[in-house]
Design a protein around this motif. Structure first.
Motif, PDB file in Angstrom:
ATOM      1  N   GLU A  34       0.835  -1.199   0.000  1.00 42.70           N
ATOM      2  CA  GLU A  34       0.000   0.000   0.000  1.00 42.70           C
ATOM      3  C   GLU A  34       0.869   1.247   0.000  1.00 42.70           C
ATOM      4  O   GLU A  34       2.083   1.181   0.118  1.00 42.70           O
ATOM      5  CB  GLU A  34      -0.910  -0.016   1.225  1.00 42.70           C
ATOM      6  N   GLU A  36       1.111   5.604   1.315  1.00 43.18           N
ATOM      7  CA  GLU A  36       0.720   6.576   2.323  1.00 43.18           C
ATOM      8  C   GLU A  36       1.247   7.931   1.886  1.00 43.18           C
ATOM      9  O   GLU A  36       2.375   8.026   1.396  1.00 43.18           O
ATOM     10  CB  GLU A  36       1.348   6.165   3.657  1.00 43.18           C
ATOM     11  N   TRP A  83     -11.909   7.116   5.639  1.00 48.17           N
ATOM     12  CA  TRP A  83     -12.119   8.041   4.530  1.00 48.17           C
ATOM     13  C   TRP A  83     -13.410   7.689   3.785  1.00 48.17           C
ATOM     14  O   TRP A  83     -13.986   6.613   3.959  1.00 48.17           O
ATOM     15  CB  TRP A  83     -10.893   8.011   3.612  1.00 48.17           C
ATOM     16  N   ASP A  85     -14.071   6.616   0.919  1.00 49.40           N
ATOM     17  CA  ASP A  85     -14.094   5.376   0.134  1.00 49.40           C
ATOM     18  C   ASP A  85     -14.293   4.125   0.992  1.00 49.40           C
ATOM     19  O   ASP A  85     -14.412   3.019   0.486  1.00 49.40           O
ATOM     20  CB  ASP A  85     -12.828   5.240  -0.713  1.00 49.40           C
ATOM     21  N   THR A  88      -9.656   3.352   2.731  1.00 46.21           N
ATOM     22  CA  THR A  88      -8.439   4.016   3.189  1.00 46.21           C
ATOM     23  C   THR A  88      -8.756   4.761   4.480  1.00 46.21           C
ATOM     24  O   THR A  88      -9.916   4.941   4.845  1.00 46.21           O
ATOM     25  CB  THR A  88      -7.893   4.985   2.117  1.00 46.21           C
ATOM     26  N   HIS A 108      -2.727  10.137   4.873  1.00 47.68           N
ATOM     27  CA  HIS A 108      -3.742   9.300   4.227  1.00 47.68           C
ATOM     28  C   HIS A 108      -3.087   7.944   4.010  1.00 47.68           C
ATOM     29  O   HIS A 108      -2.075   7.839   3.312  1.00 47.68           O
ATOM     30  CB  HIS A 108      -4.184   9.934   2.909  1.00 47.68           C
ATOM     31  N   GLN A 109      -3.655   6.900   4.609  1.00 46.72           N
ATOM     32  CA  GLN A 109      -3.024   5.586   4.658  1.00 46.72           C
ATOM     33  C   GLN A 109      -3.834   4.528   3.914  1.00 46.72           C
ATOM     34  O   GLN A 109      -5.017   4.726   3.639  1.00 46.72           O
ATOM     35  CB  GLN A 109      -2.859   5.166   6.123  1.00 46.72           C
ATOM     36  N   LYS A 110      -3.178   3.407   3.627  1.00 45.33           N
ATOM     37  CA  LYS A 110      -3.790   2.240   2.982  1.00 45.33           C
ATOM     38  C   LYS A 110      -4.263   2.539   1.556  1.00 45.33           C
ATOM     39  O   LYS A 110      -5.230   1.971   1.073  1.00 45.33           O
ATOM     40  CB  LYS A 110      -4.937   1.681   3.816  1.00 45.33           C
ATOM     41  N   ILE A 111      -3.556   3.443   0.873  1.00 47.80           N
ATOM     42  CA  ILE A 111      -3.890   3.784  -0.510  1.00 47.80           C
ATOM     43  C   ILE A 111      -3.399   2.649  -1.408  1.00 47.80           C
ATOM     44  O   ILE A 111      -2.254   2.207  -1.274  1.00 47.80           O
ATOM     45  CB  ILE A 111      -3.244   5.136  -0.894  1.00 47.80           C
ATOM     46  N   MET A 116      -3.161   6.803  -7.237  1.00 50.50           N
ATOM     47  CA  MET A 116      -4.113   7.372  -6.278  1.00 50.50           C
ATOM     48  C   MET A 116      -3.366   8.140  -5.183  1.00 50.50           C
ATOM     49  O   MET A 116      -3.826   9.180  -4.721  1.00 50.50           O
ATOM     50  CB  MET A 116      -4.984   6.283  -5.660  1.00 50.50           C
ATOM     51  N   ALA A 117      -2.199   7.647  -4.772  1.00 43.93           N
ATOM     52  CA  ALA A 117      -1.404   8.336  -3.753  1.00 43.93           C
ATOM     53  C   ALA A 117      -1.026   9.736  -4.238  1.00 43.93           C
ATOM     54  O   ALA A 117      -1.156  10.715  -3.500  1.00 43.93           O
ATOM     55  CB  ALA A 117      -0.154   7.531  -3.407  1.00 43.93           C
ATOM     56  N   MET A 120      -4.117  11.927  -4.167  1.00 44.04           N
ATOM     57  CA  MET A 120      -4.519  12.302  -2.810  1.00 44.04           C
ATOM     58  C   MET A 120      -3.566  13.333  -2.216  1.00 44.04           C
ATOM     59  O   MET A 120      -3.981  14.180  -1.439  1.00 44.04           O
ATOM     60  CB  MET A 120      -4.634  11.064  -1.912  1.00 44.04           C
TER      61      MET A 120
END
Length: 137
Positions: A34, A36, A83, A85, A88, A108-111, A116-117, A120
């Motif tokens: 993932e 972050e 979040w 979604d 995340t 912002h974690q678990k992307i 997408m990272a 974000m």
């Protein structure tokens, strides 16, 4: 050899991460499978005002429209959030930087992927700029 100290855990991790980046084994912000991202903003308001601009639903909706779920919050210190979604999560920390200045840090974690990272990271930079404008006007 005498006189050489071990690197220490922090430096070992930094060395391993830098090696991974230089060899293309990992991308920046990658944590296992993932990603972050972290974005921060210092704003010219006292800490309780900055914190409430996030913790209070009505105030937050003025600068952040997305639906979130605050799982855990410590007043004027932190919030752990699911979040919009629902996959995340956010780790948000608040710091005082003086009497009338404070900082918000959004992780912002678990992307799931680097694309997408990157999106974000831009998103949060824009949102924190919106928050700063709202609070400093």
């Amino acid at each position: 050899t005498k006189g050489l100290e071990p690197l220490g855990q922090w430096n070992q991790n930094l060395l391993a991460t830098s090696y991974g980046w230089s060899r293309g084994l990992r991308e920046r912000g990658q944590k296992g499978d993932e990603f972050e991202v972290s974005v921060s903003k210092t704003i010219n308001v006292p800490l309780p005002i900055l914190y409430s601009s996030f913790a209070n639903d009505a105030l937050r909706k003025k600068w952040l429209k997305e639906k979130i779920v605050i799982r855990k919050a410590t007043e004027n210190k932190s919030a752990r959030v699911t979040w919009a979604d629902e996959t995340t999560s956010l780790s948000i920390d608040f710091y005082t930087k003086g009497t009338d200045k404070s900082q918000i840090v959004v992780q912002h974690q678990k992307i799931p992927d680097s694309k997408m990272a990157a999106e974000m990271k831009v998103f949060w930079a824009e949102k924190l700029n919106d928050l700063k404008k709202m609070l400093e006007e």
